[in-house]
Write an enzyme that holds these catalytic residues in place. Sequence first.
Site, mmCIF file in Angstrom:
data_model
loop_
_atom_site.group_PDB
_atom_site.id
_atom_site.type_symbol
_atom_site.label_atom_id
_atom_site.label_comp_id
_atom_site.label_asym_id
_atom_site.label_seq_id
_atom_site.Cartn_x
_atom_site.Cartn_y
_atom_site.Cartn_z
ATOM 1 N N GLU A 244 0.872 -1.170 0.000
ATOM 2 C CA GLU A 244 0.000 0.000 0.000
ATOM 3 C C GLU A 244 0.909 1.220 0.000
ATOM 4 O O GLU A 244 1.551 1.525 1.002
ATOM 5 C CB GLU A 244 -0.903 0.010 1.233
ATOM 6 C CG GLU A 244 -1.752 1.270 1.355
ATOM 7 C CD GLU A 244 -2.475 1.367 2.692
ATOM 8 O OE1 GLU A 244 -2.636 2.502 3.195
ATOM 9 O OE2 GLU A 244 -2.853 0.313 3.252
ATOM 10 N N ARG B 289 1.258 10.204 0.695
ATOM 11 C CA ARG B 289 1.664 11.250 1.637
ATOM 12 C C ARG B 289 2.830 12.073 1.111
ATOM 13 O O ARG B 289 3.207 13.072 1.726
ATOM 14 C CB ARG B 289 2.081 10.634 2.982
ATOM 15 C CG ARG B 289 1.021 9.820 3.676
ATOM 16 C CD ARG B 289 1.565 9.261 4.977
ATOM 17 N NE ARG B 289 0.667 8.301 5.588
ATOM 18 C CZ ARG B 289 0.935 7.616 6.685
ATOM 19 N NH1 ARG B 289 2.093 7.796 7.298
ATOM 20 N NH2 ARG B 289 0.064 6.755 7.178
ATOM 21 N N LYS C 16 -11.135 -0.652 6.563
ATOM 22 C CA LYS C 16 -9.926 -0.500 7.362
ATOM 23 C C LYS C 16 -10.318 0.069 8.728
ATOM 24 O O LYS C 16 -11.027 1.070 8.803
ATOM 25 C CB LYS C 16 -8.982 0.461 6.631
ATOM 26 C CG LYS C 16 -7.806 0.966 7.438
ATOM 27 C CD LYS C 16 -7.013 1.954 6.586
ATOM 28 C CE LYS C 16 -5.879 2.599 7.357
ATOM 29 N NZ LYS C 16 -5.076 3.473 6.489
#
Length: 214
Positions: free
Chosen positions: A41, A45, A129
């Site tokens: 993943e 960012r 999640k």
Amino acid sequence: MADPATRLRQLRIVPVIVIDDPEDAVPLAGALVEGGLPCAEVTFRTAGAAEALRRITEAYPEMLAGAGTVLSPAQAEQARAAGAGFVVSPGFNARVVDACREMGMPVYPGVATPTEIEMALEKELQLVKLFPAEPLGGLPYLRAVAAPYGGVDFMPTGGIGAGNLASYLGFARVAAVGGSWMVSQEWIRSRDFARIRAEVEKAVQAVAQITNRE
């Protein structure tokens, strides 16, 4: 190739990676594949995240590579263009979920409360999640919040590492866990891919032992 949710349930661990320099993407992916965990993943960012994901999906098309920390429909589009196989967000953003569904992109939004789980159910999502898992209360919290929602499985992320991996994976409602303990950002920056490969191998071995006990 199996759909992403099925692959996640097989792999049981999603390495959550932060890449500053796209030049590190391919050797990092190689370390993951060689360590026995062809999954990543790539968190959006950093400025180079989309390019890093593109390089990974081109070099290792067999990997299950997705985009994390997706906060807007525009980022979801960038993820698709980079070859993402799935999208993960830290919270439940209906605009991101709707954009992904319109694109046919599997999306696993973050939830922290029953209200957000019900929002996911409204969107017909079956895998979400849980974030941040440990600060929320860890496995006891997850067991409690999952109980009313039998049709939803979880991918807890946040504070999970080698020490509590077995307890999370021992809960039947956990499809996989997300974590960065085997792909430290510091190791990526120092290009210590041998160490990453070794830590990934340990994690894969731990999952095998857990699976054999089940």
